[in-house]
Design a protein around this motif. Structure first.
Motif, short mmCIF file in Angstrom:
data_model
loop_
_atom_site.label_atom_id
_atom_site.label_comp_id
_atom_site.label_asym_id
_atom_site.label_seq_id
_atom_site.Cartn_x
_atom_site.Cartn_y
_atom_site.Cartn_z
N ASP A 1 3.53 -1.37 -10.12
CA ASP A 1 3.19 -0.80 -8.81
C ASP A 1 4.03 0.44 -8.52
O ASP A 1 5.17 0.57 -9.00
N GLY A 2 3.46 1.33 -7.71
CA GLY A 2 4.16 2.55 -7.34
C GLY A 2 5.33 2.29 -6.41
O GLY A 2 5.40 1.25 -5.74
N ALA A 3 6.26 3.22 -6.37
CA ALA A 3 7.41 3.13 -5.47
C ALA A 3 7.07 3.77 -4.13
O ALA A 3 6.11 4.54 -4.01
N ASP A 4 7.85 3.46 -3.11
CA ASP A 4 7.67 4.03 -1.77
C ASP A 4 8.55 5.27 -1.64
O ASP A 4 9.61 5.36 -2.25
N LEU B 1 5.38 2.74 8.57
CA LEU B 1 4.34 3.13 7.62
C LEU B 1 3.56 4.35 8.12
O LEU B 1 3.02 4.33 9.21
N MET B 2 3.50 5.40 7.29
CA MET B 2 2.67 6.55 7.60
C MET B 2 1.45 6.61 6.69
O MET B 2 0.44 7.21 7.04
N ALA B 3 1.55 5.99 5.52
CA ALA B 3 0.41 5.85 4.61
C ALA B 3 0.65 4.64 3.74
O ALA B 3 1.74 4.46 3.20
N SER B 4 -0.35 3.79 3.64
CA SER B 4 -0.20 2.55 2.89
C SER B 4 -1.51 2.21 2.20
O SER B 4 -2.59 2.62 2.64
N SER B 5 -1.42 1.44 1.12
CA SER B 5 -2.61 1.02 0.39
C SER B 5 -3.04 -0.37 0.84
O SER B 5 -2.26 -1.32 0.76
N VAL C 1 -5.99 -1.98 -15.43
CA VAL C 1 -5.72 -2.70 -14.18
C VAL C 1 -4.91 -1.76 -13.30
O VAL C 1 -3.78 -1.38 -13.66
N LYS C 2 -5.47 -1.35 -12.18
CA LYS C 2 -4.81 -0.36 -11.32
C LYS C 2 -3.63 -0.98 -10.58
O LYS C 2 -3.75 -2.08 -10.04
N PRO C 3 -2.52 -0.27 -10.53
CA PRO C 3 -1.38 -0.76 -9.75
C PRO C 3 -1.58 -0.50 -8.26
O PRO C 3 -2.49 0.25 -7.87
N VAL C 4 -0.74 -1.09 -7.43
CA VAL C 4 -0.77 -0.83 -5.99
C VAL C 4 0.01 0.45 -5.72
O VAL C 4 1.17 0.58 -6.15
N ARG C 5 -0.62 1.40 -5.03
CA ARG C 5 0.04 2.68 -4.74
C ARG C 5 1.16 2.46 -3.73
O ARG C 5 1.04 1.67 -2.80
N ILE D 1 5.14 9.25 -8.69
CA ILE D 1 6.02 8.18 -8.19
C ILE D 1 5.22 7.15 -7.42
O ILE D 1 5.40 5.94 -7.58
N LEU D 2 4.31 7.62 -6.56
CA LEU D 2 3.54 6.71 -5.72
C LEU D 2 2.51 5.93 -6.53
O LEU D 2 2.23 4.77 -6.23
N ARG D 3 1.93 6.56 -7.57
CA ARG D 3 0.81 5.97 -8.29
C ARG D 3 1.21 4.75 -9.11
O ARG D 3 0.45 3.80 -9.22
#
Length: 718
Positions: free
Chosen positions: A232-235, A71-75, A57-61, A205-207
């Motif tokens: 879930d990944g950290a920001d 936000l500069m990059a978000s999932s 089960v993939k976490p939220v990046r 960290i992000l993954r």
């Protein structure tokens, strides 16, 4: 006799039952052994069809944020759409056959590039094969498209009834588009893996961490049993300032288009912290547009040219072999240097003649700087290179971006005899002193100039400040000092003065500003074409300007590098112009003006207030510090509108409540703005037409008119 008779009659019955139970037990055990041995492979295959072990089960990046939390990059979720034609049985099949045409028409409306007939052929093929995972659309779709498809017949049923199901992905989105694209980084969309930039450097960290679920089939339905939930990944919070990044990008692209440049780099750094506030890398593509192709700011190992001369003069000053009163003869702008011709940029106009040491930088004299260094270090060139290392130019900055590289500055070495240089020529020192025979990426040059602005303290360039999750700071990356002092205090003060004069009275004038002081150094270097050297075909140039502002209280340092082919080519006149636009734009963002400064004898200090909702007018005026009368009361935040008129009296705005808003009668809306007038009339079920702008000067239905439902009132504004 009776009891004995009973025993003989009953015991045989119990024995028969016992024998049958033993026999049944033996059969059960035998069957179990048979299943566990002979039929084991068969039943294991059956079990595999009914359950799936260890499904990831993939976490939220995690997000990548700017320095102020934007936000500069978000999932964001994306979906692949599938159909299970076995689900729902015969009942679903009959519904499918009835609705397939309307389904295909609906899909065509959502995906117009594919016709309804094509959709029908494709879906009927999936139905013929009774596929359980037939793709409805080949590509991923966003959430809004997914919800539209889910509204179609059959697709709007539950997955186990209708068969429509999806596979969810965490797609990477950048709200600011290509802004700082190579620094923020990118993802391989199909694999959901990091490709470059901070996305790659901070991938672990992000993954986050994947979870595990077991999927088991119970009563013809798959149930998910969580063994390990995903984490879930950290920001990460970067140092990038979106406003500065956008400003630097536009300024650089405008100049590149004007001069037909090939590659452009611009970096803005905060002096005291080393925070990289903007980093732009633009390459001209085949279609003539400029895009971020690679991170040239941290990876380009090119000869820096004249921006290196500052370091050369600092070494000489710091070693005490010269001072600011030292003079050097540059002759007519051309000179033989160990068998090779050294030229100043104005050699065809007769050169500069005799120059003071500060003037060699102000006018960027190749002959002046190279003669100073060659005359004092030619016998021991390693002393000069050691001085360059002491300034921190060769420092490994450990930039957290894949492809970054430290500067390459060659150290002289003797051969085995100890009498001759193994990797050194007579011309090497002279040309190294003016920025050739070295390879320095723009980020290293800027870090050096930032140290000059920071009173000699060299800061490591910082791209990420924090790692956060759910509002909690998990990791801090504080500003890091590389060197407390790159040179003596006296050397620092002298070079700061010289760099200010380069802009105020030297070749860097176009980088300056009339609003604040700027210090820096221009650079124009020929780019070697590998084996072809510097004289193969059309000449390529690296044009640079590195400096800081305001010069008297430095806040930001900046470097601009442009690669172009052919003449004209000027570091001050091209890169310096970009520096000027960036610095003025940044300083303008912090410009705060007092309203009192704008007042004069003709100033209108009381605003013109329209008639209408005086409750709202009073709310605004009170926050502007304008006095109003208080012979009525009400709360703008909680109350209904209070209608009235306005006037000026004794430096005060008079707000007068009126009683002309009566039920069933047309109110007087003259003098009101469009918003209040429309609101008031429509609340009385009058349709409104507006002509013009400003205040209402006339209304087609007069005040006091008996309103009939649905009437239209035309308002003229001026």
């Amino acid at each position: 006799m009776g009891s004995l008779f009973d025993r003989k009659k009953i015991i045989p019955r119990y024995k028969i039952i016992g024998y049958l139970m033993v026999l049944l037990g033996i059969m059960i055990v035998g069957k179990a052994l048979y299943t566990a041995t002979v039929k084991r492979d068969y039943w294991m295959k059956v079990a595999d069809r009914l359950k799936r072990d260890s499904v990831d089960v993939k976490p939220v990046r995690g997000n990548i944020l700017s320095c102020d939390g934007r936000l500069m990059a978000s999932s964001l979720p994306e979906y692949k759409l599938y159909m299970d034609f076995k689900a729902g049985g015969a009942e679903k099949d009959s519904l499918w056959n009835e609705k397939v045409d309307s389904i295909c028409e609906g899909l065509h409306d959502i995906f117009p590039e594919k016709s309804a007939a094509e959709f029908k052929r494709d879906l009927e093929e999936g139905h013929r094969q009774m596929s359980q995972n037939w793709p409805i659309w080949k590509k991923r779709v966003k959430y809004d498209i997914y919800t539209e498809v889910k509204k179609l017949p059959v697709f709007n049923l539950r997955p186990y009834t209708g068969g429509f199901h999806v596979e969810a992905f965490n797609a990477r989105q950048r709200p600011f588009g290509s802004l700082a694209q190579r620094t923020v980084g990118d993802m391989f969309g199909a694999k959901d893996t990091a490709r470059c930039g901070l996305e790659l450097s901070f991938d672990s960290i992000l993954r986050g961490k994947s979870g595990i679920v077991q999927r088991k089939k119970v009563m013809n339905k798959y149930l998910s049993i969580t063994e390990r939930p995903p984490i879930d990944g950290a920001d990460i919070v970067t140092t990038i300032d979106v406003g500065m990044q956008d400003l630097a990008e536009r300024a650089l692209i405008d100049e590149l288009k004007l001069i037909n440049g090939n590659v452009g780099v611009a970096i803005v750094m905060e002096v005291q912290t080393g925070d990289v506030k903007a980093i732009v890398n633009m390459t001209k593509c085949d279609d003539g547009e400029y895009r971020e192709v690679k991170n040239d700011a941290v990876s380009d190992l090119l000869e820096p040219g004249s921006v290196f001369k500052t370091a050369s003069i600092m070494v000489a000053l710091d070693d005490g072999v010269v001072d600011t009163n030292y003079h050097v003869e540059t002759f007519g702008g051309i000179m033989d240097m160990h068998g090779a011709k050294m030229r100043d940029h104005n050699w065809h106009r007769g050169g500069y003649g005799r120059l003071s040491l500060p003037q060699t930088l102000e006018y960027s004299s190749n002959i002046g700087v190279s003669r100073i260094i060659d005359e004092h270090y030619s016998k021991h060139p390693e002393k000069f290179v050691e001085g360059i290392h002491r300034l921190g130019l060769a420092e490994d900055l450990r930039i957290p971006l894949v492809g970054s590289s430290p500067a390459r500055i060659r150290m002289p070495k003797m051969d085995k005899t100890g009498k001759h240089w193994a990797n050194w020529s007579k011309t090497a020192l002279a040309w190294m002193s003016i920025g050739y025979e070295t390879q320095v990426p723009p980020i290293s040059t800027l870090t050096f100039y930032n140290a000059i602005a920071n009173n000699g303290k060299m800061m490591r360039p910082r791209f990420v400040k924090q790692v956060v999750k759910n509002g909690e700071v998990l990791m801090e990356f504080p500003p890091e000092v590389i060197r407390e002092k790159i040179c003596k205090e006296k050397t620092l003060k002298e070079i700061q003065t010289i760099l200010y004069h380069v802009v105020s009275q030297g070749l860097g004038k176009k980088a300056g500003s009339p609003s604040f002081k700027v210090a820096g150094k221009t650079g124009t270097a020929q780019i070697s074409k590998g084996a072809g050297g510097y004289k193969s075909g059309q000449m390529n140039y690296l044009l640079s300007f590195a400096g800081y502002f305001p010069a008297d209280a430095p806040r930001y340092s900046c470097i601009v590098c442009i690669q172009k082919s052919g003449l004209p080519a000027s570091g001050g006149g091209m890169s310096g112009v970009v520096f000027h636009h960036i610095s003025e734009g940044i300083m303008a963002q912090d410009l705060k003006l007092s309203v009192a400064d704008a007042r004069d004898s003709l100033s209108v200090l009381l605003p013109d207030v329209k008639n209408g909702n005086i409750l709202a007018a009073d709310y605004v005026l009170s926050r502007l510090g304008v006095k109003t009368n208080e012979n009525w009361s009400g709360s703008y935040a909680n109350g209904n509108p209070i209608w009235g008129t306005t006037s000026h009296q004794n430096n005060q705005v008079m707000l007068t409540k009126t009683d002309n808003v009566q039920a069933g009668l047309m109110p007087d809306v003259t003098g009101m703005g469009a918003r209040d007038a429309v609101y008031l009339l429509e609340s009385k079920e009058v349709k409104v037409r507006i002509e013009g702008r400003g205040k209402v000067v006339s209304q087609s239905l007069p005040a006091g008119h008996q309103i009939k439902k649905g009437e239209v009132c035309s308002l003229k504004l001026n």
